[in-house]
Structure formats: C-alpha cells, structure tokens
Design a protein around this motif. Structure first.
Motif, mmCIF file in Angstrom:
data_model
loop_
_atom_site.group_PDB
_atom_site.id
_atom_site.type_symbol
_atom_site.label_atom_id
_atom_site.label_comp_id
_atom_site.label_asym_id
_atom_site.label_seq_id
_atom_site.Cartn_x
_atom_site.Cartn_y
_atom_site.Cartn_z
ATOM 1 N N VAL A 2 0.848 -1.198 0.000
ATOM 2 C CA VAL A 2 0.000 0.000 0.000
ATOM 3 C C VAL A 2 0.882 1.246 0.000
ATOM 4 O O VAL A 2 0.649 2.189 -0.770
ATOM 5 C CB VAL A 2 -0.953 -0.010 1.220
ATOM 6 C CG1 VAL A 2 -1.651 1.339 1.372
ATOM 7 C CG2 VAL A 2 -1.983 -1.132 1.081
ATOM 8 N N GLU A 3 1.911 1.226 0.814
ATOM 9 C CA GLU A 3 2.809 2.379 0.892
ATOM 10 C C GLU A 3 3.434 2.653 -0.478
ATOM 11 O O GLU A 3 3.489 3.796 -0.934
ATOM 12 C CB GLU A 3 3.896 2.097 1.926
ATOM 13 C CG GLU A 3 4.694 3.329 2.299
ATOM 14 C CD GLU A 3 5.811 3.003 3.299
ATOM 15 O OE1 GLU A 3 5.605 2.130 4.169
ATOM 16 O OE2 GLU A 3 6.884 3.617 3.172
ATOM 17 N N ALA A 4 3.873 1.560 -1.131
ATOM 18 C CA ALA A 4 4.484 1.716 -2.456
ATOM 19 C C ALA A 4 3.491 2.296 -3.460
ATOM 20 O O ALA A 4 3.854 3.124 -4.305
ATOM 21 C CB ALA A 4 5.009 0.373 -2.951
ATOM 22 N N ALA A 5 2.241 1.884 -3.354
ATOM 23 C CA ALA A 5 1.226 2.378 -4.292
ATOM 24 C C ALA A 5 0.965 3.864 -4.058
ATOM 25 O O ALA A 5 0.875 4.652 -5.015
ATOM 26 C CB ALA A 5 -0.060 1.578 -4.139
ATOM 27 N N ILE A 6 0.861 4.254 -2.794
ATOM 28 C CA ILE A 6 0.591 5.667 -2.479
ATOM 29 C C ILE A 6 1.779 6.531 -2.909
ATOM 30 O O ILE A 6 1.606 7.544 -3.581
ATOM 31 C CB ILE A 6 0.242 5.836 -0.977
ATOM 32 C CG1 ILE A 6 -1.131 5.195 -0.713
ATOM 33 C CG2 ILE A 6 0.256 7.316 -0.580
ATOM 34 C CD1 ILE A 6 -1.564 5.167 0.739
ATOM 35 N N ASN A 7 2.988 6.070 -2.612
ATOM 36 C CA ASN A 7 4.178 6.835 -3.020
ATOM 37 C C ASN A 7 4.353 6.844 -4.529
ATOM 38 O O ASN A 7 4.804 7.828 -5.107
ATOM 39 C CB ASN A 7 5.450 6.256 -2.370
ATOM 40 C CG ASN A 7 5.454 6.488 -0.872
ATOM 41 O OD1 ASN A 7 4.761 7.377 -0.374
ATOM 42 N ND2 ASN A 7 6.219 5.677 -0.148
ATOM 43 N N GLY A 8 4.002 5.730 -5.149
ATOM 44 C CA GLY A 8 4.223 5.611 -6.591
ATOM 45 C C GLY A 8 3.073 6.152 -7.424
ATOM 46 O O GLY A 8 3.135 6.174 -8.651
ATOM 47 N N GLY A 9 1.984 6.555 -6.770
ATOM 48 C CA GLY A 9 0.866 7.158 -7.497
ATOM 49 C C GLY A 9 0.051 6.160 -8.305
ATOM 50 O O GLY A 9 -0.539 6.505 -9.318
ATOM 51 N N TYR A 10 0.008 4.900 -7.878
ATOM 52 C CA TYR A 10 -0.863 3.934 -8.562
ATOM 53 C C TYR A 10 -1.782 3.249 -7.551
ATOM 54 O O TYR A 10 -1.736 3.557 -6.354
ATOM 55 C CB TYR A 10 -0.017 2.910 -9.346
ATOM 56 C CG TYR A 10 0.920 2.066 -8.512
ATOM 57 C CD1 TYR A 10 0.482 0.879 -7.940
ATOM 58 C CD2 TYR A 10 2.242 2.453 -8.303
ATOM 59 C CE1 TYR A 10 1.349 0.097 -7.176
ATOM 60 C CE2 TYR A 10 3.107 1.685 -7.546
ATOM 61 C CZ TYR A 10 2.654 0.505 -6.982
ATOM 62 O OH TYR A 10 3.493 -0.262 -6.226
ATOM 63 N N ASP B 170 -6.547 9.328 0.155
ATOM 64 C CA ASP B 170 -5.407 8.538 -0.320
ATOM 65 C C ASP B 170 -5.790 7.069 -0.433
ATOM 66 O O ASP B 170 -5.483 6.404 -1.426
ATOM 67 C CB ASP B 170 -4.221 8.644 0.667
ATOM 68 C CG ASP B 170 -3.185 9.657 0.180
ATOM 69 O OD1 ASP B 170 -3.308 10.103 -0.987
ATOM 70 O OD2 ASP B 170 -2.285 10.000 0.967
ATOM 71 N N LEU B 171 -6.468 6.591 0.582
ATOM 72 C CA LEU B 171 -6.835 5.168 0.578
ATOM 73 C C LEU B 171 -7.804 4.857 -0.548
ATOM 74 O O LEU B 171 -7.656 3.854 -1.242
ATOM 75 C CB LEU B 171 -7.412 4.753 1.938
ATOM 76 C CG LEU B 171 -6.403 4.752 3.091
ATOM 77 C CD1 LEU B 171 -7.079 4.381 4.405
ATOM 78 C CD2 LEU B 171 -5.244 3.789 2.814
ATOM 79 N N SER B 172 -8.792 5.725 -0.774
ATOM 80 C CA SER B 172 -9.763 5.375 -1.828
ATOM 81 C C SER B 172 -9.133 5.507 -3.216
ATOM 82 O O SER B 172 -9.523 4.799 -4.135
ATOM 83 C CB SER B 172 -11.060 6.173 -1.685
ATOM 84 O OG SER B 172 -10.801 7.514 -1.954
#
Ligand code: TXA
Ligand code: MG
Length: 370
Positions: free
Chosen positions: A269-277, A303-305
């Motif tokens: 999840v962290e990677a997705a939020i940081n990576g914008g996907y 951010d989560l949604s």
C-alpha cells in the motif's frame, strides 16, 4: 468477427425453466453458440459433433484451436457415443462424483471432430451438476463442447455479468443464471492408464479421488505451474500452457501467516501511495479487518480510496469461499483500475492445490513464501 445479435435468457436456478431453455437448446442443435451457467464457471457451448459450430467457439473466445475442449453430457448413455471404453476405475469415479465438477479424459471415438480434441486420441467429458446446464444439454440431445466463457487469457467467468462483458455480440444466446458455486474450473483427470492422473486440479481433490480409486497422481506440470518453478515440464493438458486467468493488473502472490503478511500488505500500500498507482489486496476478511484499521491510522481517506482496494476472499476458515471469489476478485480489481494485485496464497493441499494452480498462472509464477 462480425457482430452477432445475442439473445439473453434470464433463468431462475430453482424453478423448472424447461420452456425458457427450449430456444437455446434448439440453437445448439442448429449449430449455434450458447453460453450457460455451470457449478464451476460459465461455459460457451456448441454441438460437439458439428465442426462448423466448434469453429464458432474458437472465434468467439479468440482461442487457439489446438487447445482441446471439454464435452458436456446430461446422462451416462451419451458417454458411449463419445468414448471407446470406460475402465472400471473411471466408472467408480463417475458414480462418486458425477454430476459434478470433474472431467474425465478417455480414449475417443472417431465421431468426435479433431477440432474438439485438438487432434488428440482422447476426449475430455464432464456431466455438470448445475440444473440449468443439465436441462439445456438434455433438451438439445447432443453432446455439448464448452470451454469457459471468457475471452481467451482472461479469468474464467463466475457471474453472468462477466460473460456479458466478454461475449455479448459474439454468441447466439447468453443464459443468465446464478453465480458459480465452485468458482474454479473442473478437475481434469486422465483415466486412460492404470492410475488416474490429475491434469488440472479443481474442487474434486486428489484426496477425494484416492478415497475412490485407491491412488492418484498429479501431472508434474501443474505443481507450481508451467510459468513458475517447473517451466521445463511440458503439461499434458494442452490448455495449461497458455497464459490464463490473468487480469490486466500485475499479480503477485505471497504465502505466510497473517502476522507476517499484514506488514507485507502494508508495504504494498505504501508503495502504491508513493508511486501514485492503485493496488488491490486480496485476502481473508480476518486479515483485511486488521489491515484496514492500520491503514486508516496512517493515511487519509482520500489517499486510501485513490490507491487501495481491499478485496475480500471470505473467511480464513472457509477455503471454498476463497475459490468461489477468486476470479471475480481478479476481475473486480481490473474494474477498479488497480495496476497491481497482491493476493494471499494458500497451502497446496486439498482445494488449495487448485487455488494455487490458478494463482500461479495469474501471476506468471510470481509466488513468494515469507
Ligand atoms: O469447469 C470446466 O471444466 C469448464 C466448464 C464450462 O465446464 N470448462 C472448462 O473448459 O474449463 P476449458 O476449455 O476452459 O478447459 C479445458 C481443459 C484445458 O486445460 C484442456 O487442455 C483440457 O481441459 N483438455 C481438454 N481435452 C483434453 C484431452 N483430451 N486431454 C488432456 N486435456 C484436455
Ligand atoms: Mg478456460
């Protein structure tokens, strides 16, 4: 292909739907294509003895024609038309598991066109349990060749909506029944030799087959998959060599205990939020409840949604539910535009062998144990 005007027939799984099924049954006899529900996944059917009709299946699915099809029957007397002989061991297995989610590979008779069997001297036959499927085949009075009703390469359809998405405008009829109760394609069992061999694992497990037949082997090509660790093993079931069950998103599978897995999911999840996907996390309810709580304490609702889809695979106490929800979950993750899907893997015994076989394919072998 030229678009076809698909007719839709909505059925109720508990009522007697004979009247509604007469028109699609007639279409089968006349060489048309009919999508119908089964207990495993939806199938796209055509008269197994009609080569021209078989071509229409391959065309609708965009499927290579060397991949043999399963022939569906409604009663045992239909089997004699199709196969040379039925070994005693196979008879016992049929008595135990038919109608149901298991397909038997037997020596074929020459009436079956090569197009159905991909030129093999064997044919795969199944008597499905779903009442609509049985009634349709019985009304048609012909054996019905039916692969899963998805566009080739996509996860198999477990809901009428999946079929409509893939095949509306490409088949003559779509019978809209209830959701598939098993959710994974049938076990494919080679019964041409002395010992039965599982070519594709499914709901009828090795353990269940051993109870009846006393013995059962597993084709080496299916354990940890063709694209995975045993890439050098050529699978006996030709269909197993294709990229399969694959959503658009990148799939990764992680096996471990909940306490080890939850921090791993968090890092995805962290990677997705940081990576914008966006990432989908497919796991048991029990894991997702804990994960959701942690994520809500760390990230904003927006951010989560935007970046996370938590996809329930049912309770950790019920592997049947995991199987039933798997393909739908992969499709849902695509619908929500996730670029990555991380799935909790399971142990490769019982139904777990079938689940891991499909996950191994969906992830092209990206399976890690932590
Ligand atoms: O649950 C199911 O089996 C579903 C529903 C619709 O009945 N059907 C299905 O069909 O999954 P399909 O075509 O998607 O998969 C057929 C599998 C493939 O892996 C194919 O290679 C294998 O059965 N198969 C068919 N004929 C065979 C044969 N003669 N020898 C070995 N494998 C065979
Ligand atoms: Mg298939």
């Amino acid at each position: 292909m030229k678009p076809i005007e698909t007719k839709f027939v909505k059925v109720n799984q508990v009522a007697d739907e004979t009247e509604l099924l007469k028109a699609p049954a007639k279409a089968l006899v006349e060489g048309g294509t009919v999508v119908f529900p089964t207990e495993t996944v939806y199938g796209i059917g055509a008269n197994a003895l009609d080569e021209v009709a078989i071509d229409k299946i391959y065309e609708a699915k965009n499927r290579p024609s060397d991949n043999p099809l399963i022939v569906h029957i409604a009663k045992l007397s239909q089997l004699e038309i199709l196969v040379e002989s039925i070994p005693e061991m196979a008879k016992a297995l049929m008595r135990a598991f038919w109608p149901g989610p298991i397909t038997f590979v037997l020596k074929k008779k020459s009436v079956i066109p090569d197009k159905v069997t991909g030129g093999l001297d064997t044919v795969a036959v199944r008597m499905p349990e779903n009442a609509i499927a049985l009634k349709l085949i019985e009304l048609a009075g012909v054996p019905v060749a039916a692969p899963s009703a998805n566009t080739s390469g996509k996860p198999s359809p477990t809901k009428a909506a999946h079929v409509i998405e893939d095949l509306a405008g490409r088949v003559d009829y779509i019978i809209e029944g209830s959701d598939a109760v098993v959710g994974l394609e049938s076990t494919v069992l080679d019964v041409t030799g002395d010992i039965p061999v599982i070519l594709r694992p499914g709901k009828i497990t090795r353990e269940m087959i051993v109870e009846v037949a006393g013995n059962c082997e597993i084709d080496p090509g299916i354990v940890m998959g063709t694209e995975g660790k045993s890439a050098s093993v050529v699978p006996k079931s030709p269909g197993m060599k294709y990229k399969h069950y694959a959503p658009k998103a990148d799939v990764e599978v992680v096996i471990g205990t909940s306490s080890k897995l939850i921090p791993v999911f968090e890092s995805y999840v962290e990677a997705a939020i940081n990576g914008g996907y966006k990432v989908a996390v497919m796991s048991f309810d029990e894991d997702l409840l804990v994960l959701e709580k942690i994520l809500k304490g760390k990230y904003t609702v927006s951010d989560l949604s935007a970046h996370v889809f938590l996809c329930s695979q049912g309770s950790i106490r019920n592997l049947d539910e995991f199987a039933r929800l798997l393909f739908g979950g992969l499709r849902k993750s695509d619908d929500r535009e996730c670029q990555k899907i991380v799935v909790r893997g399971v142990e490769e015994d019982g139904l777990g062998l079938a689940i891991m076989n499909r996950l191994n394919k969906a992830s092209a072998g990206k399976v890690t144990r932590i």
